[in-house]
Design a protein around this motif. Structure first.
Motif, PDB file in Angstrom:
ATOM      1  N   LYS A   1      11.114   4.339  -1.240  1.00 20.92           N
ATOM      2  CA  LYS A   1      10.207   3.822  -2.269  1.00 20.92           C
ATOM      3  C   LYS A   1      10.868   3.808  -3.640  1.00 20.92           C
ATOM      4  CE  LYS A   1       5.773   4.678  -0.088  1.00 20.92           C
ATOM      5  NZ  LYS A   1       4.418   5.251  -0.224  1.00 20.92           N
TER       6      LYS A   1
ATOM      7  N   ASP B   1      12.913   9.242   3.004  1.00 20.09           N
ATOM      8  CA  ASP B   1      12.388   9.987   1.866  1.00 20.09           C
ATOM      9  C   ASP B   1      12.510   9.216   0.551  1.00 20.09           C
ATOM     10  OD1 ASP B   1      11.866  12.092   3.588  1.00 20.09           O
ATOM     11  OD2 ASP B   1      13.826  13.035   3.235  1.00 20.09           O
TER      12      ASP B   1
ATOM     13  N   HIS C   1       5.282  -6.164   7.263  1.00 20.70           N
ATOM     14  CA  HIS C   1       3.860  -5.902   7.480  1.00 20.70           C
ATOM     15  C   HIS C   1       2.997  -6.820   6.615  1.00 20.70           C
ATOM     16  CE1 HIS C   1       0.414  -2.818   8.165  1.00 20.70           C
ATOM     17  NE2 HIS C   1       0.565  -3.615   9.216  1.00 20.70           N
TER      18      HIS C   1
ATOM     19  N   ARG D   1       8.386  -2.323   9.172  1.00 25.83           N
ATOM     20  CA  ARG D   1       7.982  -2.263  10.572  1.00 25.83           C
ATOM     21  C   ARG D   1       9.140  -2.686  11.468  1.00 25.83           C
ATOM     22  NH1 ARG D   1       2.386  -0.713  10.708  1.00 25.83           N
ATOM     23  NH2 ARG D   1       2.108  -0.145   8.512  1.00 25.83           N
TER      24      ARG D   1
ATOM     25  N   ASN E   1       0.840  -1.198   0.000  1.00 19.35           N
ATOM     26  CA  ASN E   1       0.000   0.000   0.000  1.00 19.35           C
ATOM     27  C   ASN E   1       0.879   1.253   0.000  1.00 19.35           C
ATOM     28  OD1 ASN E   1      -2.248  -1.688   0.138  1.00 19.35           O
ATOM     29  ND2 ASN E   1      -2.281  -1.618   2.386  1.00 19.35           N
ATOM     30  N   ASP E   2       0.352   2.347  -0.521  1.00 18.19           N
ATOM     31  CA  ASP E   2       1.131   3.579  -0.666  1.00 18.19           C
ATOM     32  C   ASP E   2       1.651   4.101   0.662  1.00 18.19           C
ATOM     33  OD1 ASP E   2       0.807   3.525  -3.385  1.00 18.19           O
ATOM     34  OD2 ASP E   2      -0.917   4.885  -3.396  1.00 18.19           O
ATOM     35  N   ASP E   3       0.883   3.934   1.731  1.00 22.37           N
ATOM     36  CA  ASP E   3       1.276   4.491   3.023  1.00 22.37           C
ATOM     37  C   ASP E   3       2.000   3.472   3.903  1.00 22.37           C
ATOM     38  OD1 ASP E   3      -0.909   2.886   3.379  1.00 22.37           O
ATOM     39  OD2 ASP E   3      -1.929   4.205   4.799  1.00 22.37           O
ATOM     40  N   ASP E   4       2.373   2.342   3.349  1.00 24.56           N
ATOM     41  CA  ASP E   4       3.008   1.298   4.152  1.00 24.56           C
ATOM     42  C   ASP E   4       4.518   1.463   4.137  1.00 24.56           C
ATOM     43  OD1 ASP E   4       3.052  -0.821   5.831  1.00 24.56           O
ATOM     44  OD2 ASP E   4       2.028  -2.217   4.496  1.00 24.56           O
ATOM     45  N   CYS E   5       5.197   0.829   5.097  1.00 24.57           N
ATOM     46  CA  CYS E   5       6.658   0.890   5.189  1.00 24.57           C
ATOM     47  C   CYS E   5       7.144  -0.266   6.053  1.00 24.57           C
ATOM     48  CB  CYS E   5       7.124   2.235   5.764  1.00 24.57           C
ATOM     49  SG  CYS E   5       6.590   2.508   7.466  1.00 24.57           S
TER      50      CYS E   5
END
Length: 495
Positions: free
Chosen positions: A300, A297, A234, A204, A198-202
């Motif tokens: 991605k 930053d 995640h 963990r 997902n775009d807002d995932d990163c």
């Protein structure tokens, strides 16, 4: 359509295969029990094991016996013996009566005797090892990586055994990592998850057990405790049939030599629920792009570059990580360069990892660049054996066979950069260990040789384990006494 569905397997994750006396193929799966298939007619039948009265659907082994009986082993469910629920009549699988009964209890009498140990090598065998070493002359390529092996014995007792100049204990200071290094800048690493997220995932950073006595959890030399923490992709937020997100990291070695890259995996809750479904593939690729900018930053961008890189070329090396509740180090040998490491989720519940460790094993090294020396050695008595690691060979050995073992071992340490050298390492070193072990009772020098090789190969016994743990506890206590700010920080955190 039903005619298509009838041709499919109950799931893609298969655990085992077996064939019975009628030629029926038995297929074990991870979540859907067993499937039976007649290879001639193509007829098949399957159903969940729980529906048939068995303890679980996670089948690990199948053994077909004569007379229509069979054994099935389960993940955490033991072994059962049963009458086959299907029979083959005119190449058709027809249901029959079946029963279920446990067959084995876990007691000593249920296990076969261990085979006799292999005889130690003789002098001629050691000379043959030296001849093999001398034949290796072709250097390895500049872009290169090889699988070195795995270690299930060391577990959380890693300090001084596994690391020298650089290591990352993943998330041990969550939301940050515990970076252990000597102050040198020869190594760089940036971690991220794959682009299929997902775009807002990163990535963990989970800190599960702030303090534990579990021996499979890594020892933290600064806090003086075992602290269970890990990186995660995640993956638990996504269906298990989804490809990715996967764990990735980019790293660079900017000095000449050969290095051992170690990754530690511990499936701490791997006996429960979906946590059982963790099974990864490690892939290492050469990287062309240097990681620049702030990691939060630009990750991605590098996630997409890494995935594109992986699709355009074969990995330098691959390995698999599964059934790792016991804690395992996966080890690779590689030279100076830039690399991408992908830990593929492989349709698991999620992807987790506890540590990345890098140790130089060949090439010029600077004096006292081990962080073990930096954190632990100053706290030990001057005559403590841990001040010189690995445990040294005797400076001179009166025994001819002893000198031959030492010299052959040292020559093995010089061929990591020769084609075929890594493939020879484990077998030849274990042969030297077997010989040294058979001679250990003859005199103190041979005993020291055996102890040194045992240390280098991470062959632990109860006495070594006790000695290691007592040494670490004393060193940390002394460290906190001498460095007041560390002690205060630890106490404040624990309070």
């Amino acid at each position: 359509p039903k005619e298509i569905m009838d041709q499919l397997l109950p799931e893609d994750y298969l655990t085992c295969l077996a064939e019975d006396e009628q030629g029926v193929i038995w297929i074990g799966t991870r979540q859907n029990g067993t499937m039976l298939a007649d290879a001639i007619s193509g007829r098949r039948s399957y159903g969940t094991i729980k529906a048939m009265g068995y303890p679980d659907n996670f089948v690990t082994k199948i053994l077909c016996l004569s007379g229509g009986e069979y054994l099935i082993g389960f993940y955490g469910g033991g072994i059962v013996k049963s009458i086959k629920p299907f029979r083959l009549v005119d190449r058709k699988l027809e249901k029959t009566r079946f029963n279920v009964a446990p067959i084995f209890s876990v007691t000593k009498k249920d296990f076969a005797k261990l085979p006799s140990p292999i005889d130690p090598p003789i002098l001629e065998d050691i000379l043959n090892i030296r001849a093999k070493i001398n034949q290796l002359r072709i250097p390895t390529p500049d872009v290169y990586a090889a699988y070195y092996g795995e270690d299930w014995k060391t577990q959380g007792d890693w300090l001084g055994r596994k690391a020298a100049g650089w290591a990352i204990m993943c998330a041990a200071q969550s939301p940050y990592d515990r970076n252990l290094r000597t102050g040198q800048t020869y190594y760089k690493l940036h971690e991220f998850i794959g682009p299929n997220a997902n775009d807002d995932d990163c990535i963990r950073r989970w800190l599960h057990w702030f303090k534990t006595d579990n021996p499979r959890t890594l020892w933290d030399p600064l806090s003086g405790t075992r602290r269970q923490a890990e990186w995660g992709d995640h993956g638990e937020a996504y269906p298990m049939v989804k490809d990715g997100p996967d764990l990735w990291y980019w790293f660079e070695i900017s000095r000449d030599g050969m290095f051992c890259l170690r990754m530690y995996f511990f499936n701490k809750d791997g006996h429960d629920g979906n946590n059982r479904f963790r099974d990864y593939v490690i892939e290492i690729y050469p990287a062309k792009e240097r990681f620049t900018g702030k990691p939060f930053d630009v990750w991605k961008k590098y996630s997409q570059l890494a995935e594109q890189n992986a699709r355009l070329q074969k990995p330098l090396v691959k390995s698999r990580v599964h059934n790792f509740w016991g804690g395992v180090y996966k080890e690779f040998i590689l030279p100076k360069g830039m690399y991408y490491v992908k830990i593929r989720r492989n349709y698991s519940f999620n992807t987790i990892m506890s540590a990345v460790i890098l140790k130089q094993i060949q090439g010029k090294m600077e004096f006292n660049e081990s962080f073990f020396i930096q954190y632990v050695t100053p706290c030990l008595p001057m005559n403590h054996p841990y001040r010189r690691l690995p445990l040294p060979f005797p400076e001179y050995c009166e025994s001819q066979i002893g000198r031959l073992i030492i010299d052959t071992w040292n020559k093995l340490e010089e061929i990591y950069n020769k084609k075929g050298g890594i493939a020879q390492q484990q077998e030849l070193k274990l042969n030297l260990y077997r010989k040294a072990q058979s001679l250990a009772n003859e005199d103190e020098q041979l005993k020291q040789i055996n102890k040194s090789i045992k240390w280098r190969l991470n062959q632990w016994d109860a006495e070594q384990r006790r000695e290691w743990r007592e040494t670490m506890e004393k060193a940390v206590k002394k460290l906190h006494e001498e460095y007041e700010q560390i002690r205060e920080a630890v106490e404040a955190k624990e309070l």
